[in-house]
Design a protein around this motif. Structure first.
Motif, mmCIF file in Angstrom:
data_model
loop_
_atom_site.group_PDB
_atom_site.id
_atom_site.type_symbol
_atom_site.label_atom_id
_atom_site.label_comp_id
_atom_site.label_asym_id
_atom_site.label_seq_id
_atom_site.Cartn_x
_atom_site.Cartn_y
_atom_site.Cartn_z
ATOM 1 N N PRO A 311 -2.623 -14.311 -5.792
ATOM 2 C CA PRO A 311 -3.636 -13.421 -5.210
ATOM 3 C C PRO A 311 -3.118 -12.774 -3.920
ATOM 4 O O PRO A 311 -2.347 -13.390 -3.178
ATOM 5 C CB PRO A 311 -4.809 -14.360 -4.926
ATOM 6 N N LEU A 312 -3.559 -11.550 -3.684
ATOM 7 C CA LEU A 312 -3.113 -10.837 -2.478
ATOM 8 C C LEU A 312 -3.744 -11.446 -1.234
ATOM 9 O O LEU A 312 -4.889 -11.909 -1.253
ATOM 10 C CB LEU A 312 -3.485 -9.356 -2.581
ATOM 11 N N ARG A 313 -2.969 -11.430 -0.146
ATOM 12 C CA ARG A 313 -3.444 -11.935 1.143
ATOM 13 C C ARG A 313 -3.514 -10.766 2.134
ATOM 14 O O ARG A 313 -2.621 -9.917 2.173
ATOM 15 C CB ARG A 313 -2.502 -13.023 1.674
ATOM 16 N N TRP A 314 -4.570 -10.768 2.945
ATOM 17 C CA TRP A 314 -4.813 -9.667 3.872
ATOM 18 C C TRP A 314 -4.977 -10.178 5.290
ATOM 19 O O TRP A 314 -5.497 -11.270 5.512
ATOM 20 C CB TRP A 314 -6.075 -8.887 3.464
ATOM 21 N N ARG A 315 -4.534 -9.376 6.247
ATOM 22 C CA ARG A 315 -4.752 -9.688 7.657
ATOM 23 C C ARG A 315 -6.208 -9.397 8.019
ATOM 24 O O ARG A 315 -6.824 -8.498 7.465
ATOM 25 C CB ARG A 315 -3.823 -8.855 8.541
ATOM 26 N N ASP A 316 -6.731 -10.136 8.972
ATOM 27 C CA ASP A 316 -8.072 -9.860 9.469
ATOM 28 C C ASP A 316 -8.069 -8.554 10.266
ATOM 29 O O ASP A 316 -7.031 -8.118 10.774
ATOM 30 C CB ASP A 316 -8.562 -11.001 10.360
ATOM 31 N N GLY A 317 -9.238 -7.952 10.410
ATOM 32 C CA GLY A 317 -9.365 -6.777 11.263
ATOM 33 C C GLY A 317 -9.304 -5.471 10.497
ATOM 34 O O GLY A 317 -9.501 -5.426 9.275
#
Length: 415
Positions: A311-317
């Motif tokens: 699964p793709l991981r994303w930075r917060d913000g």
């Protein structure tokens, strides 16, 4: 992994930064690239729309993966030529790239796949144009059937302007206007499996308040705090998977990046257009928030192994990009002006060149993209405009309202 990146604009600089940041990438070559890309990649000269030349360069550089940025090489068949050499390539075949190369073809695919979109007519003479405009009424939407570098669409209340654009293009698609905020959704696919990236919104008009002529895009932001819950799941179910299935049925499976341009109407999401590659400038903000290694993701799509990708991981913000354009853009951009301030981290090169003495000059309409992240949209906006204030380019122009309405909570969905 050795990667060859094809293209020379802001999208390609953003892709280069993402690819160079992947620990699996041992060598990155860009052709032809730009002065910003040169900081993270070896630059090579090539005619990006010449399939044989790009394929030869891929062989010469020992590329394990070729990433094709712009649409024109895809429509010209560059991906086919590279695949014929046995090299993995991220980008659709020429036949599949017709989803962007012909608006009429894309409408035909959407109709066959049952994709929700605007009613439309394909017209190639003045009489059929007049009939279509009269049926749909204002605002009139007239789209060049072929590639037009993001500037082939006219939306106007003036029928004379609409007719003139149609006459200039020759073959056009005229469709009903879709009222509602627009969304860009990028989907990475190997033709079967598909992974959506974060939705983004770009700003096509040249001036604040969405005034002035259409451009290739004057800024963008992601994610979208106002997006309806379940939007991405709905689009994947009703648009992406039916479209991919229809392309497979036709014997021209689509692999690469399917760009879904949407209007969020009172009746739900409706497709405005498909593109066959990453959008510019939305790529700058989407990739700024992607935590998953980019080369591995694109390689999985290029090799038919996307279903096994984590699964793709994303930075917060949030992320915001503001385009700094040349004087006279989009009608007649002035080039050759000296640029200072482009060395700031977050400034992405779109249309620049470097003299032999190292002087950086403008070389296109959209010159730079000031891209920043922050804990929320307001902070990302502030940081992006701080970058803009540090750039000096005589006569340059930029919008001052990128992401302002979203940051202030002023975007409302049609009832």
């Amino acid at each position: 992994m050795r990667v060859l990146l094809v293209g020379s604009g802001g999208r390609e600089h953003a892709l280069a930064l993402g690819l160079a940041g992947d620990p699996a990438v041992q060598a990155l070559v860009a052709a032809p690239g730009n002065p910003g890309v040169a900081a993270v990649a070896e630059l090579r000269e090539v005619d990006a729309t010449d399939p044989a030349s790009v394929a030869a360069l891929a062989v010469e550089t020992g590329a394990d993966l070729v990433v094709i940025g712009p649409e024109a090489p895809l429509v010209a068949g560059v991906a086919d030529a590279v695949r014929a050499k046995g090299i993995a390539v991220f980008g659709p075949s020429a036949q599949a790239a017709r989803l962007e190369g012909s608006k009429a073809f894309a409408k035909d695919v959407m109709t066959a796949a049952g994709v929700p979109t605007a009613r439309a007519y394909t017209c190639d003479d003045a009489e059929s144009v007049r009939r279509a405009l009269a049926e749909f009424g204002a605002p009139y939407v007239v789209k060049n059937d072929g590639l037009a570098a993001g500037k082939g669409v006219v939306v106007t209340d003036d029928p004379a302007v609409a007719e003139a654009h149609a006459a200039e293009c020759g073959r056009v698609v005229i469709e009903e206007y879709l009222a509602g905020p627009e969304v860009s959704l990028f989907v990475v696919t190997d033709g079967e499996a598909a992974l959506p990236l974060l939705p983004a919104q770009d700003f096509k008009r040249a001036g604040d308040g969405d005034t002035g002529p259409n451009t290739g895009g004057m800024g963008a932001y992601a994610p979208l705090p106002w997006a309806p819950p379940g939007l991405v799941d709905e689009v994947m179910r009703d648009v992406v998977h039916p479209t991919l299935a229809e392309m497979r049925r036709r014997g021209t499976p689509f692999s690469g990046l399917l760009y879904v341009g949407l209007a969020i109407t009172a009746a739900g999401p409706r497709v405005i257009e498909f593109n066959a590659r990453f959008g510019d400038p939305e790529t700058q903000v989407v990739l700024a928030l992607l935590n998953t290694p980019l080369a591995g993701l694109l390689h999985a799509a290029a090799t038919g192994t996307l279903a096994a990708h984590p699964p793709l991981r994303w930075r917060d913000g949030s992320a915001v990009t503001v385009v700094v354009a040349a004087e006279g853009y989009p009608a007649a951009p002035r080039t050759g002006d000296v640029i200072t301030g482009a060395e700031q981290p977050g400034v992405i090169h779109a249309g620049t060149r470097r003299d032999g003495d190292g002087t950086l000059r403008s070389a296109g309409g959209r010159v730079l993209c000031a891209t920043a992240t922050g804990p929320d949209l307001a902070a990302a906006r502030q940081a992006a405009y701080a970058l803009v204030s540090g750039i000096e380019l005589a006569g340059s122009q930029h919008r001052t309202d990128i992401a302002a309405a979203a940051a202030d909570g002023r975007i409302s969905l049609p009832a």
